[in-house]
Design a protein around this motif. Structure first.
Motif, PDB file in Angstrom:
ATOM      1  N   GLN A   1       0.968  -1.142  -0.070  1.00 34.37           N
ATOM      2  CA  GLN A   1      -0.094  -0.210   0.084  1.00 34.37           C
ATOM      3  C   GLN A   1       0.892   1.693  -0.124  1.00 34.37           C
ATOM      4  N   LEU A   2       1.561   1.510   0.803  1.00 37.71           N
ATOM      5  CA  LEU A   2       2.813   2.192   0.816  1.00 37.71           C
ATOM      6  C   LEU A   2       3.735   2.841  -0.543  1.00 37.71           C
ATOM      7  N   LEU A   3       3.880   1.373  -0.888  1.00 37.32           N
ATOM      8  CA  LEU A   3       5.529   1.774  -2.150  1.00 37.32           C
ATOM      9  C   LEU A   3       4.936   2.758  -3.596  1.00 37.32           C
ATOM     10  N   SER A   4       3.694   2.806  -3.912  1.00 34.52           N
ATOM     11  CA  SER A   4       2.642   3.594  -4.429  1.00 34.52           C
ATOM     12  C   SER A   4       2.384   4.930  -3.967  1.00 34.52           C
ATOM     13  N   SER A   5       2.017   5.753  -4.666  1.00 30.57           N
ATOM     14  CA  SER A   5       0.880   6.482  -4.471  1.00 30.57           C
ATOM     15  C   SER A   5      -0.706   6.654  -5.251  1.00 30.57           C
ATOM     16  N   GLU A   6      -0.203   5.544  -5.567  1.00 35.60           N
ATOM     17  CA  GLU A   6      -1.241   4.723  -6.198  1.00 35.60           C
ATOM     18  C   GLU A   6      -2.344   4.205  -5.357  1.00 35.60           C
ATOM     19  N   PRO A   7      -3.726   3.906  -5.543  1.00 36.85           N
ATOM     20  CA  PRO A   7      -3.888   2.502  -5.462  1.00 36.85           C
ATOM     21  C   PRO A   7      -3.295   1.026  -6.000  1.00 36.85           C
ATOM     22  N   MET A   8      -3.941   0.536  -4.466  1.00 41.16           N
ATOM     23  CA  MET A   8      -3.514  -1.207  -5.834  1.00 41.16           C
ATOM     24  C   MET A   8      -4.252  -1.100  -6.657  1.00 41.16           C
ATOM     25  N   PRO A   9      -3.508  -2.093  -6.936  1.00 44.15           N
ATOM     26  CA  PRO A   9      -5.178  -3.243  -8.615  1.00 44.15           C
ATOM     27  C   PRO A   9      -6.245  -3.726  -7.696  1.00 44.15           C
ATOM     28  N   PHE A  10      -7.195  -3.344  -7.553  1.00 44.28           N
ATOM     29  CA  PHE A  10      -8.435  -3.920  -6.681  1.00 44.28           C
ATOM     30  C   PHE A  10      -8.566  -5.698  -6.094  1.00 44.28           C
ATOM     31  N   LEU A  11      -8.165  -5.947  -7.439  1.00 46.01           N
ATOM     32  CA  LEU A  11      -8.126  -7.856  -7.475  1.00 46.01           C
ATOM     33  C   LEU A  11      -6.967  -8.205  -6.239  1.00 46.01           C
ATOM     34  N   LEU A  12      -5.744  -7.622  -5.878  1.00 45.98           N
ATOM     35  CA  LEU A  12      -4.940  -7.366  -5.265  1.00 45.98           C
ATOM     36  C   LEU A  12      -5.121  -7.128  -3.600  1.00 45.98           C
ATOM     37  N   PHE A  13      -6.023  -5.474  -3.690  1.00 43.06           N
ATOM     38  CA  PHE A  13      -6.286  -5.736  -2.240  1.00 43.06           C
ATOM     39  C   PHE A  13      -7.072  -6.375  -1.894  1.00 43.06           C
ATOM     40  N   LEU A  14      -8.191  -7.658  -3.139  1.00 40.73           N
ATOM     41  CA  LEU A  14      -9.617  -8.097  -2.246  1.00 40.73           C
ATOM     42  C   LEU A  14      -7.902  -8.619  -1.437  1.00 40.73           C
ATOM     43  N   ALA A  15      -7.796  -9.881  -2.377  1.00 40.42           N
ATOM     44  CA  ALA A  15      -6.562 -10.993  -2.457  1.00 40.42           C
ATOM     45  C   ALA A  15      -6.051 -10.901  -0.535  1.00 40.42           C
ATOM     46  N   PHE A  16      -4.825  -9.660  -0.056  1.00 37.41           N
ATOM     47  CA  PHE A  16      -4.583  -9.337   0.880  1.00 37.41           C
ATOM     48  C   PHE A  16      -5.552  -9.341   2.144  1.00 37.41           C
ATOM     49  N   PHE A  17      -6.676  -8.789   1.737  1.00 36.94           N
ATOM     50  CA  PHE A  17      -7.952  -8.189   2.131  1.00 36.94           C
ATOM     51  C   PHE A  17      -8.458  -9.772   2.924  1.00 36.94           C
ATOM     52  N   ALA A  18      -8.734 -10.512   2.205  1.00 42.84           N
ATOM     53  CA  ALA A  18      -9.519 -12.110   1.974  1.00 42.84           C
ATOM     54  C   ALA A  18      -8.303 -13.084   2.701  1.00 42.84           C
ATOM     55  N   MET A  19      -7.143 -13.010   2.901  1.00 42.06           N
ATOM     56  CA  MET A  19      -6.578 -14.592   3.552  1.00 42.06           C
ATOM     57  C   MET A  19      -6.524 -13.254   5.303  1.00 42.06           C
ATOM     58  N   ALA A  20      -5.859 -12.133   5.305  1.00 43.62           N
ATOM     59  CA  ALA A  20      -6.856 -11.295   7.082  1.00 43.62           C
ATOM     60  C   ALA A  20      -7.581 -11.875   7.371  1.00 43.62           C
ATOM     61  N   MET A  21      -8.946 -11.868   6.438  1.00 45.74           N
ATOM     62  CA  MET A  21     -10.403 -12.371   7.285  1.00 45.74           C
ATOM     63  C   MET A  21     -10.170 -13.822   7.201  1.00 45.74           C
ATOM     64  N   PHE A  22      -9.613 -14.666   6.674  1.00 47.27           N
ATOM     65  CA  PHE A  22      -9.489 -15.794   6.105  1.00 47.27           C
ATOM     66  C   PHE A  22      -8.911 -16.137   7.847  1.00 47.27           C
ATOM     67  N   LEU A  23      -7.409 -15.772   8.279  1.00 47.78           N
ATOM     68  CA  LEU A  23      -7.332 -15.764   9.374  1.00 47.78           C
ATOM     69  C   LEU A  23      -7.763 -15.034  10.511  1.00 47.78           C
ATOM     70  N   PHE A  24      -8.654 -14.009  10.388  1.00 44.09           N
ATOM     71  CA  PHE A  24      -9.054 -13.374  11.433  1.00 44.09           C
ATOM     72  C   PHE A  24     -11.214 -14.195  11.689  1.00 44.09           C
ATOM     73  N   GLY A  25     -11.058 -15.237  10.636  1.00 48.74           N
ATOM     74  CA  GLY A  25     -12.072 -16.385  11.373  1.00 48.74           C
ATOM     75  C   GLY A  25     -11.483 -17.184  12.179  1.00 48.74           C
ATOM     76  N   LEU A  26     -10.062 -17.735  12.306  1.00 45.28           N
ATOM     77  CA  LEU A  26      -9.175 -19.040  12.930  1.00 45.28           C
ATOM     78  C   LEU A  26      -8.831 -18.577  14.859  1.00 45.28           C
ATOM     79  N   ILE A  27      -8.966 -16.783  14.913  1.00 50.63           N
ATOM     80  CA  ILE A  27      -8.345 -15.942  15.679  1.00 50.63           C
ATOM     81  C   ILE A  27      -9.838 -15.917  16.113  1.00 50.63           C
ATOM     82  N   ALA A  28     -11.069 -15.154  15.924  1.00 44.66           N
ATOM     83  CA  ALA A  28     -12.502 -14.575  16.631  1.00 44.66           C
ATOM     84  C   ALA A  28     -12.998 -16.164  17.916  1.00 44.66           C
TER      85      ALA A  28
END
Length: 401
Positions: free
Chosen positions: A295-322
């Motif tokens: 996110q910090l490497l570019s002044s432009e928004p990261m490609p949406f599919l890449l953003f969604l992939a990171f978010f999905a991985m984080a939320m998968f792990l969140f499900g194991l934590i909760a």
């Protein structure tokens, strides 16, 4: 009732909370326009007001349910939830809406505290973690379908119709509970409803290292989720211009949480709560660090599919934590389950709401504040787990604390 119906009912009760938050996300812009809210970030108060009512009221439902049983306080809370949802239809101002949302949160708190207490009444240890995982799996269906449902409801009317829909769903669940749910509080565990007893119960919870540390860890992790919910419409619609496809993107991420909750229910019996949740919190730190770096490497928004992939991985792990963190916090407190659920729920929700509101209000037209918030809370969460476990992760469930 049978195990399947029990799990479905507890999931439905918890889902009323998610429904009250997620179904209206597509309507926030319309609510703001109708009630004269000019600042886009102020629309987030519709979520925050509900969460504060939901969090604060949890302090009271636990002691009440430890004295008077689970059924009656639960039905009263459901009644408050329904009446406030209907009242919103007639609200003339944004301030009035926020007050009613706060009251609705007060009613909804009963569903969270008492449903967790009921599960703890019936199950313990890994069995509780397994059941909570299955409940979370069903519960997570709501964030998958709620925004899309809200978008669909808006095709037939304005934002008021969303609250009518919420009330109707809650009425159906209330009838089901009233007809089928037995009292689960063991008479041996009934506690007197006095100030002295309540304070003593709170001290039991707050002085238990494991319960306190896992609750604080959960508080920060949930803060990230609340931060996303607050700014989801601005990120998906404002930055990535998804428009009516916003509910689809929201559902895609929620689906990963549901899948991980299901897998947790299958794995926890063999691997244990600590191995799964400790691996997940470490993974959460790594994924959110990489996400923030990109996110910090570019002044432009990261490609949406890449953003969604990171978010999905984080939320998968969140499900194991909760579900595992919640079960680890509740495990040593079975004899004060209602009060314990109250205190832990209050800390997790109010603390998470404050953290989430801070992340949401930091929205500056980019996703950077949200992603930075995710990484920050993941590190803090891991620190609290290390304190609770005295620096030793992955120990078996029955170790001596």
């Amino acid at each position: 009732m049978g195990r399947a119906q029990f799990i479905a009912m507890m999931a439905a009760l918890m889902a009323l909370n998610a429904l009250a938050i997620d179904i209206m996300l597509p309507g926030l812009q319309q609510i703001g326009a109708a009630l004269g809210v000019e600042n886009e970030n102020h629309r987030q108060y519709v979520v925050s007001a509900y969460l504060f009512g939901f969090g604060i009221a949890q302090l009271f439902y636990g002691p009440i349910s430890d004295r008077f049983g689970r059924r009656t306080p639960l039905l009263i809370g459901l009644g408050i939830y329904i009446v406030s949802a209907i009242a919103v239809v007639f609200v003339p101002s944004f301030a009035g809406l926020l007050i009613l949302r706060f009251i609705q949160g007060i009613g909804s708190a009963a569903t969270r505290v008492i449903s967790v207490s009921i599960v703890r009444d019936v199950f313990g240890g890994r069995a509780m973690a397994e059941v909570m995982s299955l409940i979370m799996m069903v519960f997570m269906i709501v964030p998958i379908i709620a925004p899309g449902t809200g978008q669909l409801v808006l095709l037939f009317g304005d934002w008021h119709l969303i609250f009518v829909f919420i009330a109707v769903v809650a009425i159906i669940v209330t009838i089901w509970v009233a007809r089928k749910l037995p009292e689960t509080l063991d008479q041996a565990d009934v506690r007197p409803f006095t100030v002295k007893s309540i304070v003593a119960g709170f001290l039991i919870v707050l002085t238990n290292r494991m319960a306190l540390c896992y609750t604080l860890a959960s508080t920060f992790i949930f803060g990230a989720l609340f931060g996303f919910i607050n700014s989801a419409q601005q990120v998906y619609v404002g930055i990535y211009q998804l428009g009516v496809w916003f509910p689809v993107a929201f559902a895609a991420v929620a689906l990963f949480m549901s899948i991980s909750a299901f897998l947790n229910s299958r794995w926890v019996g063999r691997l244990g709560m600590r191995k799964l949740s400790h691996a997940a919190i470490i993974g959460f730190v790594v994924v959110t660090f990489l996400w923030l770096s990109v996110q910090l490497l570019s002044s432009e928004p990261m490609p949406f599919l890449l953003f969604l992939a990171f978010f999905a991985m984080a939320m998968f792990l969140f499900g194991l934590i909760a579900s595992n963190f919640n079960s680890l916090a509740m495990e040593p407190l079975g004899h004060v389950a209602g009060t314990a659920s109250s205190v832990l729920g209050f800390m997790g929700t109010v603390g998470g709401a404050i953290i989430g509101a801070s992340i949401g209000q930091a929205f500056d037209g980019t996703a950077t504040p949200m992603v930075a918030g995710f990484f920050t809370v993941s590190v803090i969460g891991l620190v609290f787990v290390l304190i609770g476990e005295k620096g030793k992760l992955f120990r078996p469930h029955n170790h001596k604390a």
